[in-house]
Design a protein around this motif. Structure first.
Motif, PDB file in Angstrom:
ATOM      1  N   ALA A 175      -7.314   5.312  15.737  1.00 21.17           N
ATOM      2  CA  ALA A 175      -6.060   5.344  14.985  1.00 21.17           C
ATOM      3  C   ALA A 175      -6.066   6.481  13.964  1.00 21.17           C
ATOM      4  N   THR A 176      -7.192   6.681  13.306  1.00 23.00           N
ATOM      5  CA  THR A 176      -7.288   7.761  12.316  1.00 23.00           C
ATOM      6  C   THR A 176      -7.152   9.127  12.978  1.00 23.00           C
TER       7      THR A 176
ATOM      8  N   VAL B 158       3.533   5.756  14.063  1.00 20.71           N
ATOM      9  CA  VAL B 158       3.049   6.051  15.408  1.00 20.71           C
ATOM     10  C   VAL B 158       2.424   4.771  15.960  1.00 20.71           C
ATOM     11  N   THR B 159       2.713   4.425  17.210  1.00 22.39           N
ATOM     12  CA  THR B 159       2.219   3.178  17.787  1.00 22.39           C
ATOM     13  C   THR B 159       1.364   3.441  19.016  1.00 22.39           C
ATOM     14  N   HIS B 160       0.185   2.844  19.058  1.00 20.60           N
ATOM     15  CA  HIS B 160      -0.684   2.910  20.222  1.00 20.60           C
ATOM     16  C   HIS B 160      -0.302   1.831  21.226  1.00 20.60           C
ATOM     17  N   ALA B 161      -0.320   2.193  22.494  1.00 17.92           N
ATOM     18  CA  ALA B 161      -0.081   1.191  23.532  1.00 17.92           C
ATOM     19  C   ALA B 161      -1.299   0.292  23.709  1.00 17.92           C
TER      20      ALA B 161
ATOM     21  N   VAL C 270       0.831  -1.196   0.000  1.00 23.28           N
ATOM     22  CA  VAL C 270       0.000   0.000   0.000  1.00 23.28           C
ATOM     23  C   VAL C 270       0.870   1.253   0.000  1.00 23.28           C
ATOM     24  N   ILE C 271       1.879   1.280   0.868  1.00 20.53           N
ATOM     25  CA  ILE C 271       2.771   2.443   0.931  1.00 20.53           C
ATOM     26  C   ILE C 271       3.515   2.630  -0.389  1.00 20.53           C
ATOM     27  N   ALA C 272       3.966   1.537  -0.979  1.00 17.54           N
ATOM     28  CA  ALA C 272       4.708   1.614  -2.240  1.00 17.54           C
ATOM     29  C   ALA C 272       3.853   2.185  -3.368  1.00 17.54           C
ATOM     30  N   GLY C 273       2.533   2.023  -3.264  1.00 23.12           N
ATOM     31  CA  GLY C 273       1.650   2.519  -4.312  1.00 23.12           C
ATOM     32  C   GLY C 273       1.288   3.986  -4.178  1.00 23.12           C
ATOM     33  N   ILE C 274       1.739   4.644  -3.113  1.00 24.35           N
ATOM     34  CA  ILE C 274       1.421   6.058  -2.896  1.00 24.35           C
ATOM     35  C   ILE C 274       2.370   6.922  -3.716  1.00 24.35           C
ATOM     36  N   GLY C 275       1.795   7.782  -4.541  1.00 27.45           N
ATOM     37  CA  GLY C 275       2.584   8.588  -5.466  1.00 27.45           C
ATOM     38  C   GLY C 275       3.277   9.777  -4.837  1.00 27.45           C
ATOM     39  N   GLN C 276       4.027  10.501  -5.657  1.00 28.32           N
ATOM     40  CA  GLN C 276       4.813  11.635  -5.194  1.00 28.32           C
ATOM     41  C   GLN C 276       3.975  12.880  -4.929  1.00 28.32           C
ATOM     42  N   GLU C 277       2.676  12.821  -5.223  1.00 29.71           N
ATOM     43  CA  GLU C 277       1.811  13.948  -4.883  1.00 29.71           C
ATOM     44  C   GLU C 277       1.594  14.039  -3.368  1.00 29.71           C
ATOM     45  N   VAL C 278       1.976  12.995  -2.643  1.00 24.54           N
ATOM     46  CA  VAL C 278       1.818  12.935  -1.186  1.00 24.54           C
ATOM     47  C   VAL C 278       3.143  13.300  -0.526  1.00 24.54           C
ATOM     48  N   GLY C 279       3.105  14.207   0.422  1.00 19.27           N
ATOM     49  CA  GLY C 279       4.324  14.646   1.087  1.00 19.27           C
ATOM     50  C   GLY C 279       4.540  14.053   2.463  1.00 19.27           C
ATOM     51  N   TRP C 280       3.460  13.521   3.084  1.00 18.15           N
ATOM     52  CA  TRP C 280       3.561  12.987   4.435  1.00 18.15           C
ATOM     53  C   TRP C 280       2.718  11.711   4.529  1.00 18.15           C
ATOM     54  N   ILE C 281       3.266  10.670   5.140  1.00 17.26           N
ATOM     55  CA  ILE C 281       2.536   9.415   5.328  1.00 17.26           C
ATOM     56  C   ILE C 281       2.637   9.025   6.802  1.00 17.26           C
ATOM     57  N   TYR C 282       1.486   8.948   7.475  1.00 19.28           N
ATOM     58  CA  TYR C 282       1.451   8.596   8.895  1.00 19.28           C
ATOM     59  C   TYR C 282       0.833   7.205   9.052  1.00 19.28           C
ATOM     60  N   VAL C 283       1.645   6.253   9.429  1.00 21.95           N
ATOM     61  CA  VAL C 283       1.180   4.890   9.677  1.00 21.95           C
ATOM     62  C   VAL C 283       0.931   4.751  11.177  1.00 21.95           C
ATOM     63  N   VAL C 284      -0.303   4.461  11.558  1.00 20.23           N
ATOM     64  CA  VAL C 284      -0.666   4.366  12.973  1.00 20.23           C
ATOM     65  C   VAL C 284      -0.913   2.905  13.320  1.00 20.23           C
ATOM     66  N   ASP C 285       0.001   2.318  14.069  1.00 20.87           N
ATOM     67  CA  ASP C 285      -0.124   0.942  14.541  1.00 20.87           C
ATOM     68  C   ASP C 285      -1.052   0.945  15.744  1.00 20.87           C
ATOM     69  N   ASP C 286      -2.261   0.410  15.557  1.00 21.34           N
ATOM     70  CA  ASP C 286      -3.278   0.439  16.613  1.00 21.34           C
ATOM     71  C   ASP C 286      -3.130  -0.768  17.539  1.00 21.34           C
ATOM     72  N   ALA C 287      -1.974  -0.846  18.218  1.00 21.22           N
ATOM     73  CA  ALA C 287      -1.655  -1.974  19.104  1.00 21.22           C
ATOM     74  C   ALA C 287      -1.850  -3.294  18.362  1.00 21.22           C
ATOM     75  N   CYS C 288      -1.346  -3.360  17.154  1.00 19.61           N
ATOM     76  CA  CYS C 288      -1.515  -4.538  16.298  1.00 19.61           C
ATOM     77  C   CYS C 288      -0.719  -5.725  16.841  1.00 19.61           C
ATOM     78  N   PRO C 289      -1.359  -6.892  16.983  1.00 20.67           N
ATOM     79  CA  PRO C 289      -0.626  -8.071  17.472  1.00 20.67           C
ATOM     80  C   PRO C 289       0.458  -8.539  16.503  1.00 20.67           C
ATOM     81  N   GLU C 290       0.365  -8.138  15.247  1.00 21.27           N
ATOM     82  CA  GLU C 290       1.398  -8.466  14.260  1.00 21.27           C
ATOM     83  C   GLU C 290       2.544  -7.461  14.267  1.00 21.27           C
ATOM     84  N   GLN C 291       2.419  -6.427  15.121  1.00 22.09           N
ATOM     85  CA  GLN C 291       3.428  -5.369  15.200  1.00 22.09           C
ATOM     86  C   GLN C 291       3.721  -4.765  13.822  1.00 22.09           C
ATOM     87  N   THR C 292       2.640  -4.313  13.212  1.00 24.70           N
ATOM     88  CA  THR C 292       2.750  -3.722  11.881  1.00 24.70           C
ATOM     89  C   THR C 292       3.680  -2.516  11.874  1.00 24.70           C
TER      90      THR C 292
END
Length: 338
Positions: A72-73, A61-64, A23-45
């Motif tokens: 998360a949003t 950013v990771t939630h406890a 998903v991140i790799a598919g984001i084009g150069q028109e985007v200047g900031w990407i915030y990935v919020v790990d919502d206490a994911c058991p897979e430790q995304t």
């Protein structure tokens, strides 16, 4: 990051480790900031992204503790407020939303035509191919409920999570009062209506390739019904009593009263007639029917007014001017104090 980047992306992440990097790799150069919020994911995304992603735009950013997709949003939104973006796009990390559509979703905002945009998977019949039938039926019902509770009568597909919002509105919204679970998108629409924000649908086609959905329809029926009823009462009370008392307010109140009175009186007379075996007179029937007829007409008139009252002029420019003025005043006060 190119100088003309005006878009930030928020990706709430939970159980999406296998899809997130693509998903991140598919984001084009028109985007200047990407915030990935790990919502206490058991897979430790979040840790997975930190280790394997070399995109300098990405901030993890990771939630406890798990806060739900809405929580998360909102965390991502708070970080995006500090960015220089004009529009903030929310993109799910499960691969069902095409990153190539980011510019299309943000387009009406960047052009100054809207304050908030959301995807609409029902714009064309062909867009629904491959969509599970349960989602089709559920969205049809939720669309009407959301129209009533939010005041946005022209939108469809209210649970679509592919959205874009102007950064000025994020600074104005009371983010802590917006629900954090699956009712997030619908509740956000209610809060946007209180700001008189312009909301538009953007046609899109969802991608279903076997990704599991964490939404369990039977488990959210109760919360969704309660949420929509609560927001409907709040919106009507605020819009037609506190903020904008008008003829429509009288039509709504009097129409509901007449409908209720006519219905109760008619049921009472029907039961009395059934017990006595004596048919009700024509006058009694009319006495019950007339308030119901007039009440329904008044409620339909109010509904017509409510549909026509949907916000039409974007407010982000006004909010931006006010925020800039407040910032300038604050700076002046600090200089004077110094």
């Amino acid at each position: 990051m190119t100088p003309d980047c005006r878009i930030a992306v928020v990706i709430p992440s939970f159980l999406v480790r296998d899809q997130i990097l693509q998903v991140i790799a598919g984001i084009g150069q028109e985007v200047g900031w990407i915030y990935v919020v790990d919502d206490a994911c058991p897979e430790q995304t979040g840790a997975w992204v930190r280790e394997r992603c070399r995109d300098p735009r990405v901030v993890v950013v990771t939630h406890a503790h798990n806060q739900g997709v809405g929580g998360a949003t909102l965390t991502g939104y708070r970080h995006a407020i500090a960015s220089g973006a004009d529009a903030v796009v929310k993109l799910d990390g499960d691969g069902q939303m095409d990153p190539a559509l980011i510019l299309r979703i943000a387009g009406p905002l960047l052009a100054g035509q809207a304050d908030y945009a959301k995807g609409n998977r029902f714009h064309r019949l062909a867009f629904t191919r491959g969509m599970p039938w349960l989602r089709l039926a559920g969205n049809a019902l939720l669309s009407f409920m959301t129209k009533l509770s939010s005041g946005y009568w022209q939108i469809t597909d209210p649970t679509n999570g592919f959205t874009a919002i102007r950064r000025e509105l994020l600074a104005e919204l009371e983010l802590e009062r917006i629900t954090r679970r699956y009712f997030f998108e619908s509740d956000l629409l209610y809060h946007l209506n209180q700001l008189r924000a312009v909301v538009v649908d953007v046609p899109m086609q969802a991608r279903y390739e076997g990704e599991p959905s964490s939404l369990r329809p039977l488990g959210v029926i109760g919360p969704f019904l309660r949420g929509h009823l609560h927001n409907t009462m709040r919106r009507v009370g605020y819009s037609y009593l506190l903020r904008g008392f008008s003829v429509a307010s009288i039509e709504l109140g009097l129409g509901a009263l007449l409908l209720l009175a006519g219905t109760v009186f008619g049921l009472w007379q029907w039961m009395a007639s059934s017990d006595s075996g004596v048919p009700a007179t024509a006058g009694t029937v009319m006495l019950a029917a007339l308030p119901v007829i007039v009440g329904v007409q008044m409620l339909l008139s109010w509904l017509n007014f409510d549909v026509a009252a949907e916000p039409r002029l974007p407010v982000h420019a006004l909010l931006g001017d006010r925020q800039s003025s407040q910032s300038d005043n604050g700076s002046t006060e600090k200089k004077n104090a110094g």
